[in-house]
Design an enzyme around this catalytic site. Structure first.
Site, PDB file in Angstrom:
ATOM      1  N   ASP A  70      59.216  -3.597  96.473  1.00 62.95           N
ATOM      2  CA  ASP A  70      59.511  -3.414  95.045  1.00 62.95           C
ATOM      3  C   ASP A  70      58.878  -2.135  94.494  1.00 62.95           C
ATOM      4  OD1 ASP A  70      60.620  -4.004  92.618  1.00 62.95           O
ATOM      5  OD2 ASP A  70      59.172  -5.570  92.084  1.00 62.95           O
ATOM      6  N   LYS A 118      64.571   9.319  89.080  1.00 58.46           N
ATOM      7  CA  LYS A 118      64.717   8.083  89.858  1.00 58.46           C
ATOM      8  C   LYS A 118      66.016   7.408  89.436  1.00 58.46           C
ATOM      9  CE  LYS A 118      62.815   3.336  90.198  1.00 58.46           C
ATOM     10  NZ  LYS A 118      61.696   2.419  89.902  1.00 58.46           N
ATOM     11  N   ASP A 141      67.442  -2.705  90.806  1.00 60.20           N
ATOM     12  CA  ASP A 141      66.205  -2.973  91.534  1.00 60.20           C
ATOM     13  C   ASP A 141      65.944  -4.476  91.582  1.00 60.20           C
ATOM     14  OD1 ASP A 141      63.733  -2.969  92.709  1.00 60.20           O
ATOM     15  OD2 ASP A 141      62.663  -2.132  90.972  1.00 60.20           O
ATOM     16  N   LYS A 170      62.049  -9.732  93.177  1.00 56.62           N
ATOM     17  CA  LYS A 170      61.512  -9.979  91.829  1.00 56.62           C
ATOM     18  C   LYS A 170      61.843 -11.412  91.402  1.00 56.62           C
ATOM     19  CE  LYS A 170      61.975  -5.275  89.957  1.00 56.62           C
ATOM     20  NZ  LYS A 170      60.544  -5.057  89.637  1.00 56.62           N
ATOM     21  N   GLU A 219      59.652   0.845  95.088  1.00 57.41           N
ATOM     22  CA  GLU A 219      60.658   1.668  95.761  1.00 57.41           C
ATOM     23  C   GLU A 219      60.885   3.018  95.100  1.00 57.41           C
ATOM     24  OE1 GLU A 219      61.311  -0.430  93.453  1.00 57.41           O
ATOM     25  OE2 GLU A 219      62.735   0.683  92.214  1.00 57.41           O
ATOM     26  N   ASP A 241      67.086   0.759  85.822  1.00 54.27           N
ATOM     27  CA  ASP A 241      66.112   1.384  86.707  1.00 54.27           C
ATOM     28  C   ASP A 241      66.576   2.760  87.213  1.00 54.27           C
ATOM     29  OD1 ASP A 241      63.535   1.206  87.649  1.00 54.27           O
ATOM     30  OD2 ASP A 241      64.110   0.280  89.550  1.00 54.27           O
ATOM     31  N   ARG A 256      58.909   5.317  94.007  1.00 54.46           N
ATOM     32  CA  ARG A 256      58.111   6.416  94.562  1.00 54.46           C
ATOM     33  C   ARG A 256      58.636   6.857  95.916  1.00 54.46           C
ATOM     34  NH1 ARG A 256      52.889   2.654  94.060  1.00 54.46           N
ATOM     35  NH2 ARG A 256      54.228   1.847  92.414  1.00 54.46           N
TER      36      ARG A 256
HETATM   37  N1  BES Z   1      61.525  -0.582  88.392  1.00 55.35           N
HETATM   38  C1  BES Z   1      60.248  -1.186  88.487  1.00 55.35           C
HETATM   39  C2  BES Z   1      59.354  -0.887  87.285  1.00 55.35           C
HETATM   40  C3  BES Z   1      59.815  -1.397  85.951  1.00 55.35           C
HETATM   41  C4  BES Z   1      59.319  -2.581  85.450  1.00 55.35           C
HETATM   42  C5  BES Z   1      60.705  -0.680  85.173  1.00 55.35           C
HETATM   43  C6  BES Z   1      59.718  -3.050  84.215  1.00 55.35           C
HETATM   44  C7  BES Z   1      61.102  -1.143  83.947  1.00 55.35           C
HETATM   45  C8  BES Z   1      60.615  -2.321  83.456  1.00 55.35           C
HETATM   46  C9  BES Z   1      59.529  -0.694  89.734  1.00 55.35           C
HETATM   47  O1  BES Z   1      60.349  -0.369  90.798  1.00 55.35           O
HETATM   48  C10 BES Z   1      58.648  -1.795  90.183  1.00 55.35           C
HETATM   49  O2  BES Z   1      59.154  -2.816  90.546  1.00 55.35           O
HETATM   50  N2  BES Z   1      57.346  -1.557  90.157  1.00 55.35           N
HETATM   51  C11 BES Z   1      56.399  -2.533  90.566  1.00 55.35           C
HETATM   52  C12 BES Z   1      55.369  -1.835  91.419  1.00 55.35           C
HETATM   53  C13 BES Z   1      54.441  -2.773  92.125  1.00 55.35           C
HETATM   54  C14 BES Z   1      55.197  -3.562  93.187  1.00 55.35           C
HETATM   55  C15 BES Z   1      53.340  -1.967  92.761  1.00 55.35           C
HETATM   56  C16 BES Z   1      55.777  -3.127  89.317  1.00 55.35           C
HETATM   57  O3  BES Z   1      55.609  -2.404  88.336  1.00 55.35           O
HETATM   58  O4  BES Z   1      55.509  -4.319  89.325  1.00 55.35           O
HETATM   59 ZN    ZN Z   2      62.272   0.172  90.358  1.00 55.51          ZN
HETATM   60 MN    MN Z   3      60.799  -2.043  92.019  1.00 54.72          MN
END
Ligand code: BES
Ligand code: ZN
Ligand code: MN
Length: 489
Positions: A333, A251, A256, A263, A335, A274, A337
């Protein structure tokens, strides 16, 4: 680009100790004992080493601990670092001892008197890895790293090139992960991967028109709000003829913001990391090429930026993946996947890999579950998964297997499309893995590594300063070495 210190192993030469520049490290394999190098240092320092070895500080030392004698008489060196390290100390202690020395490595270099200590390669790896410093965005640069010379019993038996290859791969990953997003755009990232051609890797960059022609509607939906073009980069290392490769997928979200599902501001700057999955894949490919691994491995990374704009994907939009399945984007968010599913499908269609490992800073939920000690490991194949867990354990990289199951998959049902891209709050890391699993063919052994908690840290770790760790490069390099290299020739 940060490069590891110049490393060499040589036979012990007592006469060169007095004039060594920089720091001198003495490895003491047994409390209360002095070998010939220790006796020579003791004579040169008029007995200071014997006093140090007798001191409470040293006799209480645990394996890997360092006691320093600064500006010693009788030597040109600026300091002597005395390290207690039993002759047959475990790998962990040897790397930790090396790390303590690496943290002090300066411009004038380091001479290590290793005597009969066995794990000199691990001491060296610890020195190289901990001496990393990220200064690309500072006007005042770190001092360049001086040479590391290690005097030991069997210098010819050490594979210096492989050690340096591993450190160089990890440094490549760390540099990529540490870079800010205005510097490491998708275009700059691709350019840095193209530069890997110099190591013998075959590198292709697929541009947006090609990705659209391939049908990668999920990946493109993530990048469409950004002014930086989305790209997929394919890196092939062909070290074993025509055999089907192992595929590594990363990825690479260079930043992000969350997209329209924006966010919160606090901590958003951390999302420069990210692209950690892609950075790790790139570092492994660099290591494999530099050490000329006798294996076929292909690395594929999806490079996108997740931004809100008038052209960005909205919550509720339905996108079509390369596989053909439709996805309702509930949360922009989630994204990572969307990027991975298209790259994974492409990798399987084109390369028919013998195994596929994807790496991603995929969920915040994995940090809630496992903290910063372990990456989450998900797999459809117990044998393949066991091979990876063994490799990670052998390299001291935390990895913990998590479950998969139909009930989690059910959380992804959508009213309007084939699936949605989120499964709600419960088991957020597992539902993310279940989403990916829908894009894994039955015949493909697959491992998903959620590295959100381990790719970059706010505190120093044993082998890295604050920031990017390079987690996974060692484990995946070992997975290849132990399970995917041909032994003939
Ligand atoms: N890049 C983030 C996950 C992340 C969080 C990486 C903290 C490193 C540190 C990912 O894209 C994300 O935002 N995931 C969301 C998913 C949710 C919207 C289902 C999350 O983990 O909140
Ligand atoms: Zn992300
Ligand atoms: Mn995200």
């Amino acid at each position: 680009m940060t490069t590891p210190a110049d490393l060499s192993f040589l036979a012990t030469d007592l006469d060169s100790i007095a004039t060594a520049k920089g720091r001198v490290a003495l490895l003491v394999p047994e409390q209360g004992k002095m070998d010939s190098a220790a006796r020579r240092l003791n004579r040169l320092t008029k007995g200071a080493i014997a006093r140090l070895l007798d001191s409470d500080a040293f006799t209480a030392a645990k394996p890997g601990d360092v006691t320093t004698l600064a500006w010693p008489t009788g030597l040109e060196a600026e300091a002597i670092d005395v390290v207690y390290l039993p002759r047959t100390a475990p790998q962990e202690a040897a790397r930790k001892a090396g790390a303590a020395l690496g943290a002090k490595l300066g411009e004038a270099g380091l001479l290590v008197l290793a005597g009969p200590v066995k794990r000199v390669s691990d001491v060296a790896l610890g020195i190289l890895l901990k001496a990393y410093g990220y200064d690309a965005q500072k006007t005042r640069k770190c001092d360049p790293l001086g040479p590391v010379r290690i005097m030991c019993k069997t210098p010819a038996e050490v594979d210096t090139a492989a050690l340096t290859a591993r450190a160089a791969g990890i440094f490549f990953t760390r540099d990529l992960v540490n870079e800010p997003a205005n510097v490491l755009t998708t275009t700059e990232f691709a350019a840095r991967l193209e530069a890997l051609r110099a190591t013998g890797l075959e590198v292709e960059v697929l541009e947006e028109e090609q990705l659209a022609a391939l049908g990668m509607g999920a990946l493109l939906a993530v990048g469409q709000g950004s002014d930086s073009p989305s790209k997929v980069v394919v890196m092939q290392w062909k070290g074993a003829g025509d055999a089907a490769p192992l595929a590594l997928i990363g990825k690479g979200v260079v930043f992000d913001t969350g997209g329209i599902s924006l966010k919160p501001a606090g901590g958003m700057e951390d999302m420069t990391m990210d692209m950690g999955g892609a950075g790790t894949v790139a570092g492994v490919m660099k290591t494999l090429a530099l050490r000329k691994a006798k294996a076929n491995v292909v690395g594929l990374v999806g490079l996108v930026e997740n931004m809100p704009s008038g052209n960005a994907t909205r919550p509720g939009d339905v996108v079509t993946s390369m596989k053909g399945d439709t996805v309702e984007v509930i949360n922009t968010d989630a994204e990572g996947r969307l990027v991975l599913c298209d790259v994974m499908w492409y990798a399987q269609e084109r390369f028919k890999p013998v195994g596929m490992v994807d790496l991603a800073t995929l969920t915040g939920a994995i940090i809630i579950g496992l903290g910063h000690e372990n990456a989450g490991v998900f797999s459809n194949d117990d044998g393949f998964c066991g091979q990876f867990l063994d490799a990670a354990k052998a390299e001291g990289e935390g990895a913990w297997r998590m479950p998969l199951g139909q009930a989690y998959d059910d959380q992804l049902k959508s009213r309007v499309a084939d699936m949605k891209n989120v499964g709600g709050r419960p088991a957020g890391s597992i539902t993310a893995a279940q989403y990916l699993k829908r894009f894994v063919k039955d015949e493909t052994p697959w491992i998903h590594l959620d590295i959100a908690g381990v790719a970059s840290l706010k505190t120093p770790s044993t082998l890295a300063p604050k920031g990017a760790t390079g987690w996974g490069v060692l484990a995946l390099d070992r997975l290849v070495a132990d399970g995917f290299e041909t032994t003939d020739g």
